[in-house]
Design an enzyme around this catalytic site. Structure first.
Site, PDB file in Angstrom:
ATOM      1  N   ASP A 172       0.849  -1.191   0.000  1.00 46.65           N
ATOM      2  CA  ASP A 172       0.000   0.000   0.000  1.00 46.65           C
ATOM      3  C   ASP A 172       0.880   1.233   0.000  1.00 46.65           C
ATOM      4  O   ASP A 172       1.943   1.269   0.614  1.00 46.65           O
ATOM      5  CB  ASP A 172      -0.909   0.004   1.233  1.00 46.65           C
ATOM      6  N   SER A 173       0.434   2.257  -0.737  1.00 44.38           N
ATOM      7  CA  SER A 173       1.117   3.538  -0.818  1.00 44.38           C
ATOM      8  C   SER A 173       2.579   3.331  -1.248  1.00 44.38           C
ATOM      9  O   SER A 173       2.821   2.716  -2.270  1.00 44.38           O
ATOM     10  CB  SER A 173       1.001   4.263   0.530  1.00 44.38           C
ATOM     11  N   ALA A 174       3.538   3.842  -0.472  1.00 45.97           N
ATOM     12  CA  ALA A 174       4.944   3.660  -0.844  1.00 45.97           C
ATOM     13  C   ALA A 174       5.296   2.177  -0.937  1.00 45.97           C
ATOM     14  O   ALA A 174       6.141   1.771  -1.747  1.00 45.97           O
ATOM     15  CB  ALA A 174       5.848   4.351   0.177  1.00 45.97           C
ATOM     16  N   HIS A 212      -2.267  -1.186  -3.699  1.00 50.85           N
ATOM     17  CA  HIS A 212      -3.227  -0.156  -3.285  1.00 50.85           C
ATOM     18  C   HIS A 212      -2.562   1.224  -3.217  1.00 50.85           C
ATOM     19  O   HIS A 212      -1.543   1.406  -2.530  1.00 50.85           O
ATOM     20  CB  HIS A 212      -3.794  -0.470  -1.901  1.00 50.85           C
ATOM     21  N   HIS A 304      -6.799   8.658  -0.138  1.00 51.28           N
ATOM     22  CA  HIS A 304      -5.654   7.760  -0.071  1.00 51.28           C
ATOM     23  C   HIS A 304      -5.865   6.661   0.970  1.00 51.28           C
ATOM     24  O   HIS A 304      -6.254   6.926   2.100  1.00 51.28           O
ATOM     25  CB  HIS A 304      -4.409   8.579   0.288  1.00 51.28           C
TER      26      HIS A 304
END
Length: 332
Positions: A172-174, A212, A304
């Site tokens: 997820d994200s980074a 994600h 986010h």
């Protein structure tokens, strides 16, 4: 009257000290990303973004069990958790290796543990890995650590009951960027050599990617303005170790430009109100052009990492889609 003068002097000294501290921090921030990183990490810790609500976290505890803080390397950050169903047969389980988010400068595998427990309950070994964060550690160390963690899982597969020929890379994200870049390197030896991280496993062992809210094109993110621009440039400086965003590593870390038709089946999701979603859509479109099987989900009106707020119907839909996707790509 003398008492008032003494109090006044102390207040004046205090204000001067605070002002001096502010000036020192501002000067410090010109030479190091650390002051801004501290502020961002504090905001992460105070926010509920990326965290499963208490109700679903409690449900996850009932359905899974885990072995936590297993050392996959010698570094303090090189630990992982392995979550499995409370009731499981004798067959080895497919493996989901999840890289947590946090802008490359924050976050922890404990943040995603409740979500991994929910996945594990469906018949998987869901592994959350920790990795070294910026600005103390720089790119591409987290990629090396992801590889090291997978190698450790292979070596301990019998003890843990894992089928490491059926791995899904997730994040997820980074963490989605790190996971996607690792998978991209698996299918492109020249790219892996350029990055300086040669994956230790075969591309055939990774059967899928579950991603994600990822930043798949740092070049575009770095052009943002306002608060988003400050955030992106801070974490970029912390992760890369340079304020020069013309550095070739920025393009190198842009996963979208390094995709091949060897990329595995992918589920990619993001929310329409997330500034990174445009990158997710371009990432998915590029995979589709290459002939890779892609399952996209773009949530309407959500921000986010909406995926973890399971009190929301669209987040629940993503979880259901994830169950179906995982069952399909890990089928024997």
């Amino acid at each position: 009257m003398s008492v008032l003068r003494v109090v006044g002097r102390w207040i004046l000294r205090f204000l001067i000290a605070v002002l001096a501290l502010i000036v020192a921090v501002v000067i410090w921030a010109q030479f190091s990303p650390r002051p801004s990183v501290i502020a961002i990490d504090l905001l992460f810790r105070m926010s509920s973004v990326g965290k499963v609500d208490e109700k679903h976290a409690a449900e996850a505890d009932k359905e899974s069990t885990g072995r936590t803080d297993l050392a996959y390397g010698e570094g303090d950050d090189e630990t992982l958790d392995v979550w499995t169903p409370r009731e499981r047969g004798s067959e080895p389980l497919p493996v989901i290796v999840w890289v947590h988010g946090g802008g490359w400068i924050g976050g922890d595998k404990s943040d995603i543990a409740p979500y991994l427990k929910l996945l594990a309950a469906k018949g998987y070994a869901a592994v959350g890995i920790d990795y070294s964060l910026g600005p103390d550690t720089h790119y591409p160390v987290p990629l090396r650590q992801t590889d090291k963690a997978i190698v450790w899982l292979e070596k301990n597969a019998d003890d843990l009951g894992l089928d490491t020929d059926r791995i899904v890379l997730a994040g997820d994200s980074a963490g989605a960027q790190i996971a996607a870049q690792y998978v991209a390197m698996l299918g492109d030896a020249r790219y892996a050599k350029e990055v300086g991280v040669e994956p230790s496993i075969s591309p055939d062992q990774v059967v899928g990617a579950l991603l994600h809210s990822g930043p798949y094109d740092p070049r575009k993110a770095l052009k943002a303005s306002g608060a988003m621009g400050w955030f992106v440039r801070t974490v970029g400086w912390a992760y890369l170790g340079t304020k020069d965003f013309d550095d070739p590593r920025v393009e190198q870390a842009t996963v979208t430009t390094h995709l091949t038709d060897g990329f595995p089946s992918t589920l990619v999701t993001a929310g329409d109100d997330d500034p990174l979603t445009a990158q997710g859509k371009e990432f998915a479109a590029t995979l589709k052009k290459l002939g890779v099987e892609v399952k996209p989900y773009w949530a309407k009106g959500l921000f986010h990492e909406f995926q973890f707020d399971l009190s929301d119907a669209q987040a629940q839909q993503v979880l259901t889609e994830s169950y179906s996707f995982l069952a399909k790509v890990t089928a024997p």
